[in-house]
Scaffold this active site. Structure first.
Site, PDB file in Angstrom:
ATOM      1  N   TYR A 140      -3.698  23.980 -35.518  1.00 14.45           N
ATOM      2  CA  TYR A 140      -2.486  23.178 -35.308  1.00 14.45           C
ATOM      3  C   TYR A 140      -2.900  21.917 -34.559  1.00 14.45           C
ATOM      4  O   TYR A 140      -4.072  21.531 -34.599  1.00 14.45           O
ATOM      5  CB  TYR A 140      -1.494  24.080 -34.545  1.00 14.45           C
ATOM      6  CG  TYR A 140      -0.093  23.560 -34.420  1.00 14.45           C
ATOM      7  CD1 TYR A 140       0.638  23.169 -35.534  1.00 14.45           C
ATOM      8  CD2 TYR A 140       0.519  23.481 -33.175  1.00 14.45           C
ATOM      9  CE1 TYR A 140       1.938  22.696 -35.404  1.00 14.45           C
ATOM     10  CE2 TYR A 140       1.824  23.023 -33.036  1.00 14.45           C
ATOM     11  CZ  TYR A 140       2.521  22.621 -34.156  1.00 14.45           C
ATOM     12  OH  TYR A 140       3.803  22.155 -34.031  1.00 14.45           O
ATOM     13  N   ARG A 193       5.449  10.529 -42.009  1.00 12.06           N
ATOM     14  CA  ARG A 193       5.227  10.388 -40.555  1.00 12.06           C
ATOM     15  C   ARG A 193       4.522  11.653 -40.077  1.00 12.06           C
ATOM     16  O   ARG A 193       5.131  12.549 -39.545  1.00 12.06           O
ATOM     17  CB  ARG A 193       6.580  10.188 -39.851  1.00 12.06           C
ATOM     18  CG  ARG A 193       6.535   9.684 -38.458  1.00 12.06           C
ATOM     19  CD  ARG A 193       6.106  10.724 -37.412  1.00 12.06           C
ATOM     20  NE  ARG A 193       7.136  11.649 -36.986  1.00 12.06           N
ATOM     21  CZ  ARG A 193       6.884  12.937 -36.703  1.00 12.06           C
ATOM     22  NH1 ARG A 193       5.684  13.467 -36.831  1.00 12.06           N
ATOM     23  NH2 ARG A 193       7.861  13.728 -36.309  1.00 12.06           N
ATOM     24  N   LYS A 211       2.074  24.761 -40.140  1.00 11.35           N
ATOM     25  CA  LYS A 211       3.337  25.256 -39.573  1.00 11.35           C
ATOM     26  C   LYS A 211       3.611  26.670 -40.084  1.00 11.35           C
ATOM     27  O   LYS A 211       4.065  27.536 -39.340  1.00 11.35           O
ATOM     28  CB  LYS A 211       4.499  24.334 -39.970  1.00 11.35           C
ATOM     29  CG  LYS A 211       4.442  22.953 -39.339  1.00 11.35           C
ATOM     30  CD  LYS A 211       5.144  22.904 -37.988  1.00 11.35           C
ATOM     31  CE  LYS A 211       4.985  21.532 -37.338  1.00 11.35           C
ATOM     32  NZ  LYS A 211       5.546  21.449 -35.990  1.00 11.35           N
ATOM     33  N   GLU A 283       9.835  18.631 -42.331  1.00  7.43           N
ATOM     34  CA  GLU A 283       8.794  18.357 -41.335  1.00  7.43           C
ATOM     35  C   GLU A 283       8.147  17.007 -41.586  1.00  7.43           C
ATOM     36  O   GLU A 283       7.715  16.710 -42.713  1.00  7.43           O
ATOM     37  CB  GLU A 283       7.729  19.460 -41.416  1.00  7.43           C
ATOM     38  CG  GLU A 283       6.738  19.458 -40.286  1.00  7.43           C
ATOM     39  CD  GLU A 283       7.337  19.900 -38.944  1.00  7.43           C
ATOM     40  OE1 GLU A 283       7.999  20.956 -38.909  1.00  7.43           O
ATOM     41  OE2 GLU A 283       7.142  19.177 -37.951  1.00  7.43           O
ATOM     42  N   ASP A 284       8.073  16.219 -40.574  1.00 12.82           N
ATOM     43  CA  ASP A 284       7.318  14.966 -40.580  1.00 12.82           C
ATOM     44  C   ASP A 284       7.719  14.008 -41.712  1.00 12.82           C
ATOM     45  O   ASP A 284       6.870  13.354 -42.334  1.00 12.82           O
ATOM     46  CB  ASP A 284       5.804  15.251 -40.572  1.00 12.82           C
ATOM     47  CG  ASP A 284       5.348  15.818 -39.224  1.00 12.82           C
ATOM     48  OD1 ASP A 284       6.225  16.125 -38.388  1.00 12.82           O
ATOM     49  OD2 ASP A 284       4.139  15.963 -38.999  1.00 12.82           O
ATOM     50  N   ASP A 306      12.609  20.228 -37.998  1.00 13.97           N
ATOM     51  CA  ASP A 306      11.823  20.663 -36.844  1.00 13.97           C
ATOM     52  C   ASP A 306      11.638  19.539 -35.829  1.00 13.97           C
ATOM     53  O   ASP A 306      11.691  19.763 -34.616  1.00 13.97           O
ATOM     54  CB  ASP A 306      10.455  21.120 -37.381  1.00 13.97           C
ATOM     55  CG  ASP A 306       9.604  21.774 -36.335  1.00 13.97           C
ATOM     56  OD1 ASP A 306      10.169  22.457 -35.465  1.00 13.97           O
ATOM     57  OD2 ASP A 306       8.376  21.627 -36.403  1.00 13.97           O
ATOM     58  N   ASP A 307      11.421  18.329 -36.306  1.00 10.60           N
ATOM     59  CA  ASP A 307      11.133  17.214 -35.405  1.00 10.60           C
ATOM     60  C   ASP A 307      12.376  16.809 -34.607  1.00 10.60           C
ATOM     61  O   ASP A 307      12.274  16.442 -33.441  1.00 10.60           O
ATOM     62  CB  ASP A 307      10.601  16.017 -36.204  1.00 10.60           C
ATOM     63  CG  ASP A 307       9.341  16.412 -36.954  1.00 10.60           C
ATOM     64  OD1 ASP A 307       8.370  16.791 -36.303  1.00 10.60           O
ATOM     65  OD2 ASP A 307       9.360  16.406 -38.210  1.00 10.60           O
ATOM     66  N   ASN A 462       2.032  13.473 -30.528  1.00 16.49           N
ATOM     67  CA  ASN A 462       0.860  14.166 -31.082  1.00 16.49           C
ATOM     68  C   ASN A 462       0.122  13.257 -32.043  1.00 16.49           C
ATOM     69  O   ASN A 462       0.720  12.340 -32.608  1.00 16.49           O
ATOM     70  CB  ASN A 462       1.327  15.414 -31.844  1.00 16.49           C
ATOM     71  CG  ASN A 462       1.965  16.431 -30.933  1.00 16.49           C
ATOM     72  OD1 ASN A 462       1.456  16.711 -29.867  1.00 16.49           O
ATOM     73  ND2 ASN A 462       3.098  16.964 -31.356  1.00 16.49           N
TER      74      ASN A 462
HETATM   75  N1  LIG Z   1       5.782  17.778 -29.063  1.00 15.67           N
HETATM   76  C1  LIG Z   1       6.460  18.040 -30.141  1.00 15.67           C
HETATM   77  O1  LIG Z   1       6.844  19.195 -30.401  1.00 15.67           O
HETATM   78  C2  LIG Z   1       6.806  16.955 -31.075  1.00 15.67           C
HETATM   79  C3  LIG Z   1       6.218  15.739 -30.980  1.00 15.67           C
HETATM   80  N2  LIG Z   1       6.553  14.739 -31.843  1.00 15.67           N
HETATM   81  C4  LIG Z   1       5.817  13.501 -31.727  1.00 15.67           C
HETATM   82  O2  LIG Z   1       6.692  12.470 -31.341  1.00 15.67           O
HETATM   83  C5  LIG Z   1       6.231  11.238 -31.883  1.00 15.67           C
HETATM   84  C6  LIG Z   1       7.405  10.523 -32.520  1.00 15.67           C
HETATM   85  O3  LIG Z   1       7.934  11.283 -33.558  1.00 15.67           O
HETATM   86  P1  LIG Z   1       9.351  10.888 -34.202  1.00 15.67           P
HETATM   87  O4  LIG Z   1      10.386  10.809 -33.179  1.00 15.67           O
HETATM   88  O5  LIG Z   1       9.577  11.781 -35.333  1.00 15.67           O
HETATM   89  O6  LIG Z   1       9.013   9.436 -34.745  1.00 15.67           O
HETATM   90  P2  LIG Z   1      10.005   8.281 -35.139  1.00 15.67           P
HETATM   91  O7  LIG Z   1       9.231   7.361 -35.979  1.00 15.67           O
HETATM   92  O8  LIG Z   1      11.274   8.835 -35.630  1.00 15.67           O
HETATM   93  O9  LIG Z   1      10.311   7.578 -33.736  1.00 15.67           O
HETATM   94  C7  LIG Z   1       9.389   6.810 -33.019  1.00 15.67           C
HETATM   95  C8  LIG Z   1      10.139   5.980 -32.014  1.00 15.67           C
HETATM   96  O10 LIG Z   1       9.191   5.394 -31.153  1.00 15.67           O
HETATM   97  C9  LIG Z   1       9.472   4.008 -31.067  1.00 15.67           C
HETATM   98  N3  LIG Z   1       8.246   3.267 -30.814  1.00 15.67           N
HETATM   99  C10 LIG Z   1       7.187   3.096 -31.618  1.00 15.67           C
HETATM  100  N4  LIG Z   1       6.264   2.338 -31.006  1.00 15.67           N
HETATM  101  C11 LIG Z   1       6.751   2.036 -29.802  1.00 15.67           C
HETATM  102  C12 LIG Z   1       6.272   1.286 -28.708  1.00 15.67           C
HETATM  103  N5  LIG Z   1       5.072   0.719 -28.732  1.00 15.67           N
HETATM  104  N6  LIG Z   1       7.060   1.172 -27.622  1.00 15.67           N
HETATM  105  C13 LIG Z   1       8.259   1.752 -27.589  1.00 15.67           C
HETATM  106  N7  LIG Z   1       8.772   2.490 -28.572  1.00 15.67           N
HETATM  107  C14 LIG Z   1       8.011   2.634 -29.669  1.00 15.67           C
HETATM  108  C15 LIG Z   1      10.088   3.636 -32.392  1.00 15.67           C
HETATM  109  O11 LIG Z   1      10.804   2.451 -32.220  1.00 15.67           O
HETATM  110  P3  LIG Z   1      11.601   1.704 -33.393  1.00 15.67           P
HETATM  111  O12 LIG Z   1      12.759   2.608 -33.681  1.00 15.67           O
HETATM  112  O13 LIG Z   1      12.001   0.421 -32.777  1.00 15.67           O
HETATM  113  O14 LIG Z   1      10.661   1.587 -34.537  1.00 15.67           O
HETATM  114  C16 LIG Z   1      10.954   4.867 -32.635  1.00 15.67           C
HETATM  115  O15 LIG Z   1      12.160   4.745 -31.953  1.00 15.67           O
HETATM  116  C17 LIG Z   1       5.096  11.584 -32.834  1.00 15.67           C
HETATM  117  O16 LIG Z   1       3.878  11.327 -32.199  1.00 15.67           O
HETATM  118  C18 LIG Z   1       5.210  13.072 -33.041  1.00 15.67           C
HETATM  119  O17 LIG Z   1       3.956  13.685 -33.216  1.00 15.67           O
HETATM  120  C19 LIG Z   1       7.499  14.898 -32.816  1.00 15.67           C
HETATM  121  C20 LIG Z   1       8.111  16.094 -32.962  1.00 15.67           C
HETATM  122  C21 LIG Z   1       7.776  17.229 -32.131  1.00 15.67           C
HETATM  123  C1  LIG Z   2       4.820  18.929 -33.368  1.00 12.41           C
HETATM  124  C2  LIG Z   2       5.412  18.153 -34.428  1.00 12.41           C
HETATM  125  O1  LIG Z   2       6.220  18.653 -35.183  1.00 12.41           O
HETATM  126  C3  LIG Z   2       5.052  16.773 -34.582  1.00 12.41           C
HETATM  127  O2  LIG Z   2       4.298  16.243 -33.778  1.00 12.41           O
HETATM  128  O3  LIG Z   2       5.530  16.166 -35.543  1.00 12.41           O
HETATM  129 MG   LIG Z   3       6.533  17.517 -36.909  1.00  9.08          MG
END
Ligand SMILES: NC(=O)C1=CN([C@@H]2O[C@H](COP(=O)(O)OP(=O)(O)OC[C@H]3O[C@@H](n4cnc5c(N)ncnc54)[C@H](OP(=O)(O)O)[C@@H]3O)[C@@H](O)[C@H]2O)C=CC1
Ligand SMILES: CC(=O)C(=O)O
Ligand SMILES: [Mg+2]
Length: 606
Positions: A140, A193, A211, A283-284, A306-307, A462
């Site tokens: 993972y 993504r 997953k 997912e993603d 999931d996200d 991540n």
């Molecule tokens: N720990 C866990 O279980 C999980 C972790 N994640 C991680 O979270 C991260 C984001 O995922 P997700 O929410 O789906 O992604 P999204 O693309 O939906 O969201 C990313 C957000 O970050 C913002 N962003 C990007 N670059 C910057 C920056 N330099 N400064 C400020 N804001 C920024 C984007 O802004 P804008 O909207 O303006 O483009 C957007 O709002 C990934 O790395 C993923 O691996 C996700 C799910 C689960």
């Molecule tokens: C953990 C997860 O789902 C992610 O980083 O997208």
């Molecule tokens: Mg994910």
């Protein structure tokens, strides 16, 4: 294999000889004691094939390698096909762990694990379950991220279904090509993504595969009922488009109607083929599709994202765990997110919902304690017109702030959460600011005034390379005061003679148990209250001993027990909401969940 021919093993046993012991999935045990689809589920062109001899050793679902006893070797035509020694599963496991530890590079370990899964499924799961803390980072995050980046060159054999634009009009047929009939959980991605690594197109397949391995290892869902799917609508990743070895469609991503039509065909075909109780985990996906897909299909299918939702449940549980250390209630805290996409707004919404349930205040009110920053700065009302719909509820009245540091100084959060996908964004200045005003501003109750010296910092992005700050940085920059958890694992850190153990705030705590709960109750829809129930189930597993060590999550080594509790909570909620179709309701849902969980110990073959 001829998929239209019912295979009969040389001893004469065929599918008709099966012992019809019923299982949760409505399957039966086959001649080897494995769970398979029932006969009435076996509509042409599927048949049960019962391997023996040479092909049995090459069938990962049944192969036991050197663990076949001499009696089994005789009964199943494999005497002489193996060296003479008979080895226990425990010894095989010891040998494999030793081998895996010899590899220097994480990707070598990953490949060794995937090879094992393709050779001997039960041994793969036994190894993973018994050594979950060591091997989770291998199968993972973070290693799965690197595996996806190199997916095309790593894999020889398909591990899931690929549905591309070329399959338009034929998706039902494609689903029927999958060898297993009795599917309970699908994890699907379109690869746009992948973690914080961006658009990896068809190579995103590593994510559904990973997953679903966790669905089985952590949540006890049978491997044969799990189906990884990658939908390939092209990629906008120039590097992949220019790579002659890229395994996916070499075109830019389809969008609009073309995209929506393919997804619609996919969702209909899944329902038609597997019924309405199959769980589909998105997912993603990129956020411009993820929210819409969830909204569109959550009323007609058993779906969850999931996200957006799994991550929210895990973070809420971590906050409840943190409150055991900090004191006070959720409402006493102020939250600031870096990243306002799926994870950020998903978490924010579940926190607001929980606060609203606790205080009886409308959710519009409880949202006011929560602030988000996106790539353009703090989300405030003056930006409302240009914001995507999922950001609008968070556009509070406030002067603009362009940088995270400015936002931190202006909002003075007690909790800082990174969901941006961009590494090293929690700089020294940002983290030091968190300490500074948590020391001086003691706005709340007396009981909180002392404990607020500990800022809560969650760097959720991540894989490890995208982490907003490392564990070491968080402890160093806060002089060891931070309560810290990250999306990908970090080793314990020694600071000023004290060892700090960072938590792992990853949705892997939630989705396996949530999925199990949905499956065992025969749930037909996912409801927000089930996410809260899952979150409570996880938070309830944080012990006094964990708290004393500063942990906001229980250790992953207890994950099967944790998943059973989550599943029981989710199933109970499904029954309470009238969304469970498995009747009558088992009296003791925890015991029932435990009894349904797949265990990878070898079976004795008749
Ligand atoms: N720990 C866990 O279980 C999980 C972790 N994640 C991680 O979270 C991260 C984001 O995922 P997700 O929410 O789906 O992604 P999204 O693309 O939906 O969201 C990313 C957000 O970050 C913002 N962003 C990007 N670059 C910057 C920056 N330099 N400064 C400020 N804001 C920024 C984007 O802004 P804008 O909207 O303006 O483009 C957007 O709002 C990934 O790395 C993923 O691996 C996700 C799910 C689960
Ligand atoms: C953990 C997860 O789902 C992610 O980083 O997208
Ligand atoms: Mg994910």
């Amino acid at each position: 294999m001829d998929s239209t021919t019912k295979k009969v093993r040389p001893g004469g046993a065929s599918v008709l000889d099966l012992d019809p012991k019923s299982t949760v999935g409505g399957g039966v045990e086959d001649a080897y004691g494995e769970d398979r689809a029932t006969e009435d589920q076996l509509v042409t062109p599927w048949t049960i094939s019962v391997a023996s001899g040479y092909s049995l050793l090459r069938d990962p679902h049944h192969n036991k390698g050197l663990a076949f006893t001499l009696k089994e070797r005789d009964a199943h035509y494999i005497r002489g096909l193996l060296p003479p020694v008979v080895m226990s599963q425990e010894l095989q496991e010891k040998k494999l762990l030793h081998n895996i530890r010899q590899y220097q590079l994480p990707l070598q370990k990953y490949t060794a694990m995937m090879d094992l899964a393709e050779r001997n499924e039960r041994l793969f799961y036994k190894l993973l379950i018994d050594n979950v803390e060591e091997l989770l980072p291998v199968v993972y995050t973070p290693t799965v991220g690197e595996a996806c980046q190199k997916y095309g060159s790593i894999f020889q054999r398909p591990q899931g279904l690929y549905i591309s634009l070329k399959e338009k009009g034929k998706i039902l047929e494609v689903l029927k090509n999958w060898p297993e009939r009795s599917i309970q959980v699908i994890v699907v991605t379109d690869g746009e993504r992948i973690l914080g690594l961006g658009d990896l197109g068809c190579q995103g397949m590593g994510i559904p595969v990973g997953k679903l391995a966790l669905y089985t290892a952590l949540g006890g869902v049978r491997p044969s009922s799990c189906l990884p799917i990658t939908i390939d609508v092209g990629t906008n990743n120039e590097k992949l488009l220019n790579d002659e070895f890229y395994i996916g469609l070499k075109q830019r991503r389809a969008t609009g109607k073309e995209y929506a039509d393919l997804l619609e065909e996919f969702m209909s075909a899944v329902k038609q083929n597997y019924g309405e109780k199959v769980l589909i985990q998105f997912e993603d996906f990129a956020n411009h599709n993820a929210f819409d897909l969830l909204a569109k299909y959550s009323t007609t299918h058993l779906v969850f994202n999931d996200d957006i939702q799994g991550t929210a449940a895990v973070v809420l549980a971590g906050l409840v765990g943190a409150l055991k250390l900090l004191g006070g209630t959720l409402g006493d805290h102020k939250f600031l997110f870096l990243g306002a996409g799926e994870a950020g707004t998903g978490i924010a919404e579940l926190i607001a919902l929980e606060m609203s349930k606790q205080t009886k205040a409308p959710v519009e009110e409880t949202r006011k304690n929560i602030w988000l920053v996106d790539s353009k700065g703090l989300i405030v009302s003056s930006r409302k017109d240009s914001l995507q719909h999922f950001k609008k509820p968070w556009a509070h009245e406030h002067p603009p702030a362009t940088t995270l540091l400015d936002a931190v100084k202006a909002i003075k959060p007690t909790v800082l959460i990174g969901t941006s996908g961009v590494g090293s964004t929690f700089t020294k200045e940002v983290v030091e600011a968190m300490v500074e005003f948590n020391e001086v501003s003691l706005p709340l109750s007396l009981s909180l005034s002392l404990s607020l010296h500990k800022p809560l910092i969650l760097a959720l992005s991540n894989p490890t390379s995208q982490s907003e700050c490392t564990a070491e940085e968080a402890y160093k920059w806060t002089q060891g005061r931070a309560i810290y958890a990250s999306g990908s694992p970090f080793d314990p850190v020694e600071y000023n003679g004290k060892v700090h153990v960072p938590g792992q705030a990853n949705n892997a705590y939630i989705f396996p148990g949530l999925g199990l709960g949905l499956v065992i109750s025969g749930a037909i829809r996912v409801h927000d209250d089930m996410l809260l129930a899952a979150s409570e189930g996880l938070a309830g597993q944080v012990t006094k001993e964990n708290c004393e060590k500063g942990l906001i999550y229980p250790p992953f080594s207890n994950i099967r027990k944790i998943s059973a509790h989550i599943a029981a909570n989710v199933a109970a909620k499904a029954y309470e909401l009238g969304l469970a179709s498995r009747l009558p309701r088992p009296e003791n849902l925890l015991k029932y969940a435990e009894s349904c969980m797949y265990t990878p110990n070898y079976r004795t073959y008749r």
